[in-house]
Write a protein that holds these residues in place. Structure first.
Motif, PDB file in Angstrom:
ATOM      1  N   PHE A 183      -4.527 -15.054   1.274  1.00  0.00           N
ATOM      2  CA  PHE A 183      -4.498 -15.025  -0.194  1.00  0.00           C
ATOM      3  C   PHE A 183      -5.899 -14.775  -0.749  1.00  0.00           C
ATOM      4  O   PHE A 183      -6.060 -14.066  -1.747  1.00  0.00           O
ATOM      5  CB  PHE A 183      -3.931 -16.342  -0.711  1.00  0.00           C
ATOM      6  N   GLU A 184      -6.913 -15.335  -0.106  1.00  0.00           N
ATOM      7  CA  GLU A 184      -8.289 -15.072  -0.536  1.00  0.00           C
ATOM      8  C   GLU A 184      -8.609 -13.583  -0.458  1.00  0.00           C
ATOM      9  O   GLU A 184      -9.251 -13.019  -1.353  1.00  0.00           O
ATOM     10  CB  GLU A 184      -9.274 -15.843   0.342  1.00  0.00           C
ATOM     11  N   GLU A 185      -8.178 -12.933   0.616  1.00  0.00           N
ATOM     12  CA  GLU A 185      -8.443 -11.494   0.763  1.00  0.00           C
ATOM     13  C   GLU A 185      -7.770 -10.693  -0.341  1.00  0.00           C
ATOM     14  O   GLU A 185      -8.337  -9.741  -0.871  1.00  0.00           O
ATOM     15  CB  GLU A 185      -7.962 -11.011   2.128  1.00  0.00           C
ATOM     16  N   VAL A 186      -6.537 -11.064  -0.674  1.00  0.00           N
ATOM     17  CA  VAL A 186      -5.828 -10.382  -1.758  1.00  0.00           C
ATOM     18  C   VAL A 186      -6.568 -10.590  -3.069  1.00  0.00           C
ATOM     19  O   VAL A 186      -6.748  -9.653  -3.859  1.00  0.00           O
ATOM     20  CB  VAL A 186      -4.379 -10.897  -1.854  1.00  0.00           C
ATOM     21  N   ALA A 187      -7.025 -11.819  -3.308  1.00  0.00           N
ATOM     22  CA  ALA A 187      -7.761 -12.128  -4.534  1.00  0.00           C
ATOM     23  C   ALA A 187      -9.047 -11.311  -4.622  1.00  0.00           C
ATOM     24  O   ALA A 187      -9.399 -10.789  -5.689  1.00  0.00           O
ATOM     25  CB  ALA A 187      -8.069 -13.624  -4.587  1.00  0.00           C
ATOM     26  N   VAL A 188      -9.744 -11.169  -3.495  1.00  0.00           N
ATOM     27  CA  VAL A 188     -10.988 -10.391  -3.476  1.00  0.00           C
ATOM     28  C   VAL A 188     -10.710  -8.928  -3.789  1.00  0.00           C
ATOM     29  O   VAL A 188     -11.457  -8.286  -4.554  1.00  0.00           O
ATOM     30  CB  VAL A 188     -11.698 -10.541  -2.112  1.00  0.00           C
ATOM     31  N   GLN A 189      -9.638  -8.369  -3.238  1.00  0.00           N
ATOM     32  CA  GLN A 189      -9.282  -6.978  -3.552  1.00  0.00           C
ATOM     33  C   GLN A 189      -9.023  -6.812  -5.044  1.00  0.00           C
ATOM     34  O   GLN A 189      -9.441  -5.828  -5.666  1.00  0.00           O
ATOM     35  CB  GLN A 189      -8.056  -6.555  -2.747  1.00  0.00           C
ATOM     36  N   TYR A 190      -8.329  -7.776  -5.640  1.00  0.00           N
ATOM     37  CA  TYR A 190      -8.050  -7.744  -7.080  1.00  0.00           C
ATOM     38  C   TYR A 190      -9.355  -7.758  -7.874  1.00  0.00           C
ATOM     39  O   TYR A 190      -9.543  -6.949  -8.792  1.00  0.00           O
ATOM     40  CB  TYR A 190      -7.179  -8.950  -7.443  1.00  0.00           C
ATOM     41  N   LEU A 191     -10.261  -8.671  -7.540  1.00  0.00           N
ATOM     42  CA  LEU A 191     -11.504  -8.818  -8.292  1.00  0.00           C
ATOM     43  C   LEU A 191     -12.409  -7.609  -8.125  1.00  0.00           C
ATOM     44  O   LEU A 191     -13.070  -7.184  -9.074  1.00  0.00           O
ATOM     45  CB  LEU A 191     -12.230 -10.085  -7.844  1.00  0.00           C
ATOM     46  N   LYS A 192     -12.441  -7.028  -6.934  1.00  0.00           N
ATOM     47  CA  LYS A 192     -13.265  -5.834  -6.724  1.00  0.00           C
ATOM     48  C   LYS A 192     -12.817  -4.693  -7.623  1.00  0.00           C
ATOM     49  O   LYS A 192     -13.637  -3.959  -8.184  1.00  0.00           O
ATOM     50  CB  LYS A 192     -13.204  -5.407  -5.255  1.00  0.00           C
ATOM     51  N   GLU A 193     -11.510  -4.539  -7.762  1.00  0.00           N
ATOM     52  CA  GLU A 193     -10.985  -3.476  -8.622  1.00  0.00           C
ATOM     53  C   GLU A 193     -11.232  -3.782 -10.089  1.00  0.00           C
ATOM     54  O   GLU A 193     -11.633  -2.912 -10.856  1.00  0.00           O
ATOM     55  CB  GLU A 193      -9.487  -3.293  -8.376  1.00  0.00           C
ATOM     56  N   LEU A 219     -11.798   8.070  11.603  1.00  0.00           N
ATOM     57  CA  LEU A 219     -11.304   6.751  11.989  1.00  0.00           C
ATOM     58  C   LEU A 219     -10.142   6.419  11.067  1.00  0.00           C
ATOM     59  O   LEU A 219     -10.320   6.303   9.857  1.00  0.00           O
ATOM     60  CB  LEU A 219     -12.409   5.699  11.863  1.00  0.00           C
ATOM     61  N   VAL A 220      -8.954   6.287  11.628  1.00  0.00           N
ATOM     62  CA  VAL A 220      -7.760   5.997  10.828  1.00  0.00           C
ATOM     63  C   VAL A 220      -7.673   4.487  10.620  1.00  0.00           C
ATOM     64  O   VAL A 220      -7.533   3.718  11.578  1.00  0.00           O
ATOM     65  CB  VAL A 220      -6.484   6.524  11.512  1.00  0.00           C
ATOM     66  N   ASN A 221      -7.786   4.076   9.383  1.00  0.00           N
ATOM     67  CA  ASN A 221      -7.801   2.658   9.042  1.00  0.00           C
ATOM     68  C   ASN A 221      -6.417   2.157   8.631  1.00  0.00           C
ATOM     69  O   ASN A 221      -5.487   2.940   8.430  1.00  0.00           O
ATOM     70  CB  ASN A 221      -8.796   2.402   7.910  1.00  0.00           C
ATOM     71  N   GLU A 222      -6.319   0.847   8.453  1.00  0.00           N
ATOM     72  CA  GLU A 222      -5.072   0.246   8.000  1.00  0.00           C
ATOM     73  C   GLU A 222      -4.808   0.603   6.536  1.00  0.00           C
ATOM     74  O   GLU A 222      -5.719   0.943   5.776  1.00  0.00           O
ATOM     75  CB  GLU A 222      -5.138  -1.285   8.143  1.00  0.00           C
ATOM     76  N   LEU A 223      -3.551   0.508   6.141  1.00  0.00           N
ATOM     77  CA  LEU A 223      -3.185   0.698   4.749  1.00  0.00           C
ATOM     78  C   LEU A 223      -3.728  -0.455   3.913  1.00  0.00           C
ATOM     79  O   LEU A 223      -3.890  -1.574   4.405  1.00  0.00           O
ATOM     80  CB  LEU A 223      -1.664   0.747   4.596  1.00  0.00           C
ATOM     81  N   LYS A 224      -4.004  -0.198   2.656  1.00  0.00           N
ATOM     82  CA  LYS A 224      -4.463  -1.257   1.760  1.00  0.00           C
ATOM     83  C   LYS A 224      -3.288  -2.162   1.371  1.00  0.00           C
ATOM     84  O   LYS A 224      -2.130  -1.739   1.378  1.00  0.00           O
ATOM     85  CB  LYS A 224      -5.078  -0.643   0.509  1.00  0.00           C
ATOM     86  N   PHE A 225      -3.612  -3.386   1.013  1.00  0.00           N
ATOM     87  CA  PHE A 225      -2.572  -4.362   0.684  1.00  0.00           C
ATOM     88  C   PHE A 225      -1.614  -3.838  -0.390  1.00  0.00           C
ATOM     89  O   PHE A 225      -0.394  -3.973  -0.281  1.00  0.00           O
ATOM     90  CB  PHE A 225      -3.210  -5.671   0.214  1.00  0.00           C
ATOM     91  N   LYS A 226      -2.142  -3.211  -1.420  1.00  0.00           N
ATOM     92  CA  LYS A 226      -1.296  -2.767  -2.529  1.00  0.00           C
ATOM     93  C   LYS A 226      -0.255  -1.734  -2.111  1.00  0.00           C
ATOM     94  O   LYS A 226       0.764  -1.558  -2.784  1.00  0.00           O
ATOM     95  CB  LYS A 226      -2.165  -2.210  -3.663  1.00  0.00           C
ATOM     96  N   GLU A 227      -0.521  -1.042  -1.004  1.00  0.00           N
ATOM     97  CA  GLU A 227       0.425  -0.033  -0.549  1.00  0.00           C
ATOM     98  C   GLU A 227       1.719  -0.638  -0.028  1.00  0.00           C
ATOM     99  O   GLU A 227       2.719   0.068   0.137  1.00  0.00           O
ATOM    100  CB  GLU A 227      -0.211   0.853   0.524  1.00  0.00           C
TER     101      GLU A 227
END
Length: 430
Positions: free
Chosen positions: A327-337, A156-164
């Motif tokens: 912006f919440e999604e971006v923040a969640v990606q940051y916190l997960k990392e 399953l080809v997914n979307e690129l991650k935000f940081k990309e």
């Protein structure tokens, strides 16, 4: 640029191509995700046939014409699938949009099963089947399919991650705006120019803009009749997130549940539950997961008349309101990392809603897509919410574009765009 963050996929496909056995590889994902480009890059240097199936009839004849251009001896082969694959033994055969073959001939999966079991057994042939209809490709993968047990790999080809997005040359501020429109879909990302709002308002005025009909094309890959699905998606985009609200808006009685399940299955929507609740919680809300679809139903679909007249524009205020959840999604990606969190998301109970909460209660947070935020007040309000819900967390993190006031307590961390840039630009979190 299309191969950003696709190195693992390329390596996996090439590993299969280099094997000494018969391979049946299924690759699927939403329209515009980059499946075709990925496979064409992977098969470079291999003796191969690439065929893009079409709607309607005569795909077999068209396949033979395509194969004949690469391997002229195919001209003398009988025009049936078994004979064709016998002639293409030990080659790479790619059929793009395989679901169109299924629509033309319901027996095609059984025919391919026979080819694999009888015609190609013991060969090194590689068959790659691609599809943008996630529902159809999922059916092929199910145990009811004649091809069940024959596939050797699926992807399953997914979307690129935000940081990309940084590798496409977008700075953080513009990347957040663009992510709200394109998500991580490569085709859309390569279309966008900056400043984003100037570009989108110009693009929407074009008579031939790809944006206007894109969602119709996307839905028609999955459904024959799309009007009810569009009304459901419009309802969700307008903030009608519960089953009852959607049913009342669309007016299709109890049948709305089956539509929602199908939209969930193909990844356009998802049922979000409070992070501390189980997946079966009755407090679930439906949200549009696909960002381009979400953008389209928020700004394009409700304003088609004005768009056709060339008078519609998205204001900066409107778009900033829309970007709050992005912006919440971006923040969640940051916190997960940064904190290696397993599950983090939104939480709500009655009239209390928290933007970010870790399921293990290590962390809670709020996000404000605004300049010069009073961080002290946000902290006070969040503590009040946690107290009302009788929750205790180890750390509080508050996100905003910028702050004009902060609390000096060690229990809270303030993350503005300047701090996020380090993570976005370099991949580091400090």
């Amino acid at each position: 640029m299309i191969f950003i963050d696709r190195e693992r996929e390329l390596e996996a496909i090439r590993e299969r191509l280099n094997s000494d056995k018969l391979e049946l590889i299924l690759i699927y994902g939403r329209r515009r995700i980059g499946k075709t480009s990925l496979v064409l890059e992977a098969i470079k240097g291999y003796p191969s046939v690439y065929y893009l199936a079409t709607e309607g009839r005569n795909n077999l004849a068209k396949f033979k014409q395509t194969a004949e251009r690469v391997f002229p001896n195919i001209k003398f082969v009988k025009e049936d699938w078994e004979s064709m694959f016998f002639a293409l033994r030990d080659k790479v055969v790619v059929i793009d949009e395989f679901p169109y073959l299924i629509r033309e001939d319901k027996a095609i999966s059984s025919i391919f099963q026979k080819i694999i079991d009888e015609v190609l057994a013991g060969t090194k042939t590689k068959i790659i089947l691609l599809g943008s209809s996630i529902s159809t490709m999922s059916d092929i993968l199910s145990y009811k399919s004649p091809l069940y047990g024959r596939r050797t790999a699926s992807m399953l080809v997914n979307e690129l991650k935000f940081k990309e997005l940084r590798r496409l040359g977008f700075d953080l501020n513009e990347a957040i705006k663009i992510f709200g429109f394109a998500g991580g879909v490569p085709y859309y990302l390569t279309k966008v120019k900056t400043p984003f709002l100037d570009w989108i308002n110009t693009e929407l005025k074009k008579v031939d803009s790809f944006i206007k009909d894109e969602v119709d094309f996307l839905l028609r890959y999955e459904f024959q009749e799309i009007s009810t699905y569009k009304e459901i998606l419009l309802a969700i985009a307008m903030g009608k997130n519960s089953l009852g609200e959607i049913r009342d808006f669309v007016g299709v009685g109890g049948e709305v549940s089956s539509y929602l399940k199908k939209l969930e299955r193909i990844g356009i929507i998802e049922r979000e539950v409070p992070v501390l609740e189980s997946k079966k919680s009755k407090k679930g809300k439906y949200i549009i997961k696909d960002k381009f679809v979400n953008f389209w139903f928020r700004f394009t679909y409700p304003n088609l008349s004005e768009i056709e007249e060339g008078i519609f524009e998205i204001s900066e205020r409107e778009y900033n309101e829309y970007l709050g959840r992005i912006f919440e999604e971006v923040a969640v990606q940051y916190l997960k990392e940064r904190y290696r969190l397993n599950k983090v998301g939104r939480h709500w109970y009655k009239d209390v809603e928290i933007d970010i909460l870790d399921k293990d209660l290590k962390l809670a947070g709020e996000c404000k897509w605004s300049e010069k935020v009073n961080g002290t007040k946000v902290l006070y309000d969040l503590k009040g919410k946690l107290e009302r819900l009788n929750l205790n967390v180890n750390k509080i993190v508050i996100f905003a574009k910028s702050f004009y006031k902060k609390d000096e307590s060690e229990e809270v961390e303030y993350i503005d765009l300047e701090k996020l840039k380090e993570w976005y630009n370099k991949g580091n979190v400090t």
